[in-house]
Write a protein that holds these residues in place. Structure first.
Motif, short mmCIF file in Angstrom:
data_model
loop_
_atom_site.label_atom_id
_atom_site.label_comp_id
_atom_site.label_asym_id
_atom_site.label_seq_id
_atom_site.Cartn_x
_atom_site.Cartn_y
_atom_site.Cartn_z
N UNK A 437 0.85 -1.19 0.00
CA UNK A 437 0.00 0.00 0.00
C UNK A 437 0.89 1.24 0.00
N UNK A 438 0.92 1.93 -1.11
CA UNK A 438 1.78 3.12 -1.20
C UNK A 438 1.30 4.23 -0.30
N UNK A 439 0.03 4.63 -0.44
CA UNK A 439 -0.55 5.71 0.37
C UNK A 439 -1.93 5.24 0.80
N UNK A 440 -2.15 5.17 2.11
CA UNK A 440 -3.44 4.72 2.64
C UNK A 440 -4.01 5.83 3.50
N UNK A 441 -5.19 6.33 3.12
CA UNK A 441 -5.84 7.43 3.82
C UNK A 441 -7.19 6.94 4.32
N UNK A 442 -7.42 7.08 5.62
CA UNK A 442 -8.68 6.58 6.21
C UNK A 442 -9.27 7.62 7.16
N UNK A 443 -10.60 7.80 7.05
CA UNK A 443 -11.37 8.66 7.96
C UNK A 443 -10.66 9.99 8.15
N UNK A 455 5.19 3.13 -7.05
CA UNK A 455 5.75 2.25 -8.07
C UNK A 455 5.78 0.83 -7.52
N UNK A 456 5.31 -0.10 -8.35
CA UNK A 456 5.29 -1.51 -7.96
C UNK A 456 4.52 -1.68 -6.65
N UNK A 457 3.26 -1.27 -6.67
CA UNK A 457 2.40 -1.34 -5.48
C UNK A 457 1.16 -2.16 -5.80
N UNK A 458 0.65 -2.85 -4.79
CA UNK A 458 -0.64 -3.50 -4.98
C UNK A 458 -1.75 -2.45 -4.98
N UNK A 459 -1.68 -1.52 -4.03
CA UNK A 459 -2.58 -0.36 -3.99
C UNK A 459 -1.70 0.89 -4.02
N UNK A 460 -1.83 1.67 -5.07
CA UNK A 460 -1.00 2.87 -5.18
C UNK A 460 -1.43 3.94 -4.19
N UNK A 461 -2.60 4.56 -4.44
CA UNK A 461 -3.19 5.52 -3.52
C UNK A 461 -4.58 5.01 -3.16
N UNK A 462 -4.81 4.77 -1.87
CA UNK A 462 -6.07 4.18 -1.43
C UNK A 462 -6.73 5.06 -0.39
N UNK A 463 -8.00 5.42 -0.64
CA UNK A 463 -8.77 6.28 0.27
C UNK A 463 -9.96 5.50 0.80
#
Length: 908
Positions: A437-443, A455-463
């Motif tokens: 997870x490159x960038x994980x943003x929650x709540x 680069x080479x991420x399963x989840x690039x930017x995840x909100x």
């Protein structure tokens, strides 16, 4: 016989000569001689007494008086009875050189101590203690000057072993060099000392090493603290006065090894440099150690925390190496600056709680088994230009406000940058490579992610459950899911690029989604939205897409236009979704999309069936040529939320500049209250490129201080050229209000208009505030003036003026009137007042303002003009219907006033 008599005579002469000279000559011919007065209690020394080159056994106390000095040289000095003392009064001196001070029996104890003078008028001089090349065993040392800090303590190349107390209190000069403090159940304690010099010493096998409390002025260097059961070094309350310019204690080139706690530094200003700390449970504990610097230190094999900081501010931890430990730095209520450090093989790198204003930048984190940086419950944190590699987690920010994460490089981390339960966050120019997870943003709300790369991420930017987010000019490459959004609201994606991945953008149950100006190439699928109502997709380019460019399922009121569909499998896949692949601009203008190689005829995107009814999604207005993406302002902020009239305001903006855009010129425009024309500042020269991915440039300028009570509107204007056509775009307006400062010379309050009312029941008159105005009534204007300067006096009155325009609404004829307001201290805080008089006709408009003139002739006025309109009377209600409201709601901006003369209607 003659020789024997000669020897006896020689001895007697030697003793007499020694007494005459004030010196006791001991063991001159190998015989122990006790020169003490035979009073049966103590040996009182008032002059110089020397013990030199003998085994000396002490059976009684020694009292060194003012002017007395005991010199123990080259001797073995034994306390032959338990609980004896060498007591030194003010003015007394104890000097030990190349001698052993010990007990005749290991069960005995003795004390070397300071005592109060027995003289009725003791002199203002101190007692002195010197130990050179000696060995002191089984001692109880208690040196305390009871008046001024006058006494001195010197230890050079001396070993103190198995002591039961070692306290130096109220000592002026302490100089401990090349000495050993060894094998004791206590440590060395210095209280209220001055000019403390401790260098090249060893503290070993003690409960604690050195404890310095309530002292000032000194340095500790090249000391070894090891095999200590509790704490190696304690520094508490070291010069806490005059914060910002206070003395500091220099602690340099020391070694702390095999100790529970290396050092506790509290309530002090520290310069802790080039120290080596290893094999400890906790290396450093900092508390209230403000204005301090910790640098070039080495922390190795620390089982718990290397540094624990509590309530510590304006402190730097920098240029140090942290290795093979559990937690490097633990911050609690401590806005510390952490920079240029190396962290290797840790569970957690930096852990921070409730530490507003922490700055972490230019650090190198490698092989961290949990998170390199974990920050919780903080505001205004900056995490910039750090390198993190081979770690489970990179950066975790929870419950943060107004924080910045900028230009960090993360390589081979499972979780790159995680932001949870935060608000007002800026994530700028970071790169995460080889991650789940490159960038994980929650709540989180009010977050901006700009020019970041995954680069080479399963989840690039995840909100997940995010509100009010802008993702601009980010790039995701060689990944599975490029950008994904789950259960979020009001998300704007602008200028992002996803390439060589599986799915470009995934949206699930996200409302108010805008995806524009992006580039999506070499993907299996382009954009996939499920349950995303009111989604807008425009300005995007799809190329080399194996499957569907856009997939919409259970998503209603979608709007797709101005996109470029180049080499794609299918344009769209629609399932139970309603919307259009074109936009209606006005009654005659429609905008569709561009399709590579297709004629300018309606394009069938997809069709779907609901309840046996087939629906078709068609683009009826395809573009004749490829759409050119325009620049846009992605980010706009100011450095001060509520500026005063002393504050310059820095405005920062980020502009998305796509390819094929030329002649970019960026301006700041701002508009002041009472003005109709924008002020313009060219800020093109301040351009700075952001990050290595995307097309974002940053611009910055300053609006200089403005008078209090002004409202300022500002925006960014961008001029540019596309296909030789000059164009202009504007940002959304920003605003701020200027507040007064402590140095504002004149502050004019908001005026109030009052009328006089008669109360029949009380048979009295009183004034009430009104915003309803009728003819045949007399009006009073009240205003408070807060001044920090001298006001000008005119005809015996302070120069506070009421000025107004009388405007006939029917003819627009205008008359200007002005007059000095009266002062009445009983009306506080409304201190000045003036009377309008009576007899204004219905429809008359009165616009007034307040001016104040100071002693230098400078004129201050209310920013706004205030308006009164004379209304027809309300039948049946009379004066009692007046509403008690402030006039502040009736403010009007004066656009232009034509000054004409007219007559005022007066009552007969």
């Amino acid at each position: 016989m003659k020789d024997s008599k000669k020897n006896i005579t020689l001895i007697i002469c030697s003793i007499v000569l020694g007494l005459l000279l004030g010196t006791t000559i001991v063991n001159a011919i190998g015989v122990d001689i006790d020169p003490r007065p035979n009073n049966g209690f103590q040996w009182e020394i008032t002059d110089i007494q020397t013990i030199d080159g003998t085994d000396y056994y002490l059976n009684e106390n020694i009292d060194i008086r003012n002017g007395g000095e005991l010199r123990i040289l080259n001797s073995n000095f034994y306390f032959n009875v338990s609980s004896l003392s060498i007591n030194v009064q003010q003015g007394g001196i104890l000097y030990v050189d190349n001698s052993n001070i010990t007990v005749a029996n290991p069960s005995y104890t003795y004390t070397i101590a300071s005592v109060a003078n027995t003289d009725t008028t003791p002199p203002l001089i101190g007692s002195n203690y010197t130990f050179i090349d000696s060995h002191v065993v089984y001692a109880r040392i208690s040196i305390s000057q009871y008046q001024e800090k006058l006494c001195e303590f010197v230890s050079t190349r001396t070993t103190f072993e198995q002591f039961s107390l070692f306290k130096l209190q109220n000592v002026r000069d302490i100089n401990i060099q090349e000495s050993i403090f060894y094998n004791s159940t206590v440590g060395v304690e210095i209280i209220n000392g001055h000019n403390i010099q401790v260098h090249h010493n060893t503290f070993q096998l003690l409960d604690y090493g050195l404890d310095i409390d309530d002292s000032d002025g000194g340095a500790l260097s090249y000391n070894d603290f090891f095999d200590i059961t509790e704490t190696g070094l304690i520094v508490d309350d070291f010069s806490r006065t005059n914060i910002g310019n206070l003395p500091q204690v220099d602690i340099e080139w020391n070694t702390f090894n095999n100790i529970v706690t290396g050092a506790i530094l509290q309530d002090s200003r520290m310069h802790f440099v080039n120290n080596d700390l290893k094999n400890l449970e906790v290396a450093l504990i900092l508390k209230n150690s403000d204005f301090s610097n910790y640098e070039y230190n080495n922390f190795t094999s620390i089982s718990d925390e290397c540094i624990v900081a509590t309530d510590t501010r304006v402190t730097y931890i920098q240029n140090s190496n942290f290795a093979h430990s559990h937690t490097a730095i633990d911050l609690d209520y401590s806005p510390v600056i952490i920079r240029d450090n190396s962290f290797e093989n840790f569970t957690t790198g930096v852990l921070g709680y409730d530490s507003d204003g922490v700055h972490i930048y230019d650090n190198d984190f490698n092989n961290i088994s949990y998170y390199a940086v974990e920050i919780d419950e903080t505001r205004e944190v900056e995490l910039n230009t750090n390198t993190i590699s081979n770690s489970l987690g990179g950066i975790l920010l929870t419950n943060g406000r107004s924080c910045s994460i900028k230009e960090n490089i993360l390589d081979t981390v499972e979780d790159g940058i995680s932001i949870v339960y935060c608000r007002d966050i800026s994530v700028l120019g970071n790169t995460v490579n080889n991650t789940v997870s490159g960038y994980y943003i929650e709540t989180t709300s009010e977050i901006i992610l700009t020019a970041n790369g995954a680069i080479n991420a399963e989840y690039g930017l995840s909100l997940w459950s995010v509100t009010d987010a802008v993702l601009a000019s980010n790039g995701v490459f060689d990944s599975v899911y490029g950008i994904s959004m789950w259960f979020s609201d009001f998300i704007e994606l602008s200028g992002n690029e996803v390439s060589t991945s599986d799915i470009g953008i995934v949206g699930r149950n996200t409302f108010g989604l805008t995806i524009r100006d992006g580039s999506y190439t070499q993907l299996t699928k382009g954009i996939q939205l499920l349950g995303c109502n009111s989604a807008k997709l425009f300005g995007n380019s799809f190329d080399d897409i194996i499957g569907e460019a856009i997939t919409l399922s259970d998503s209603f009121e979608f709007l797709v236009y101005n996109n470029n569909f180049l080499t794609v499998g299918t344009y769209g896949e629609i399932d139970n979704s309603y919307g259009t692949f074109y936009k209606q601009v006005d009654n005659e203008t429609y905008i569709g999309n561009y399709y590579l190689g297709l004629p300018l005829t309606p394009v069938l995107i997809d069709e779907f069936t609901i309840d046996l009814v087939t629906y078709k999604i068609t683009d009826y207005y395809p573009l004749p040529s490829r759409y050119n993406v325009r620049p846009s302002v992605e980010f706009l902020e100011r450095d001060i939320l509520e500026p005063t009239d002393l504050d310059p305001v820095i405005i920062t903006t980020q502009v998305f500049i796509p390819e094929d855009t030329a002649n970019i010129v960026v301006y700041l425009q701002y508009l002041l209250i009472n003005e109709t024309d924008w002020r313009v500042v060219d800020i093109t020269s301040t351009e700075t490129q952001i990050g290595s991915i995307g097309a974002i440039s940053q611009f910055q300028t300053t609006i200089m201080p403005l008078p209090y009570d002004f409202d300022v509107i500002y925006r960014i204007m961008v001029n540019y050229t596309i296909d030789l056509v000059e164009q202009t775009m504007f940002s959304i307006n920003g605003t701020y209000h200027v507040f007064e400062s402590d140095l504002t010379p004149i502050v004019i309050g908001t005026p109030e208009v009052r009328v006089e009312s008669y109360n029949e029941d009380a048979d009295s008159y009183n004034t009430v505030v009104t915003n309803s105005f009728y003819e045949d009534l007399e009006y009073y204007v009240f205003v408070s003036v807060k001044n920090r300067t001298e006001l000008q006096i005119f005809t015996g009155k302070r120069h506070v003026n009421l000025s107004w325009y009388e405007i006939d609404s029917a003819t627009n004829e205008t008359q200007f009137v002005t007059g000095i307001m009266d002062y009445n201290s009983s009306l506080s805080p409304m201190s000045y007042y003036a009377t309008f008089g009576r007899g204004y006709s219905i429809g008359m408009i009165l616009e007034f303002y307040i001016t104040v003139v100071d002693f230098d002739g400078t004129i201050y006025r209310t920013v706004l003009n205030y308006t009164i309109t004379i209304e027809p009377p309300i039948e049946g209600t009379g004066f009692g219907a007046l509403t008690l409201l402030s006039l502040g709601a009736t403010l009007l901006l004066v656009q232009a006033i034509v000054v004409l003369r007219r007559r005022k209607t007066k009552e007969e």
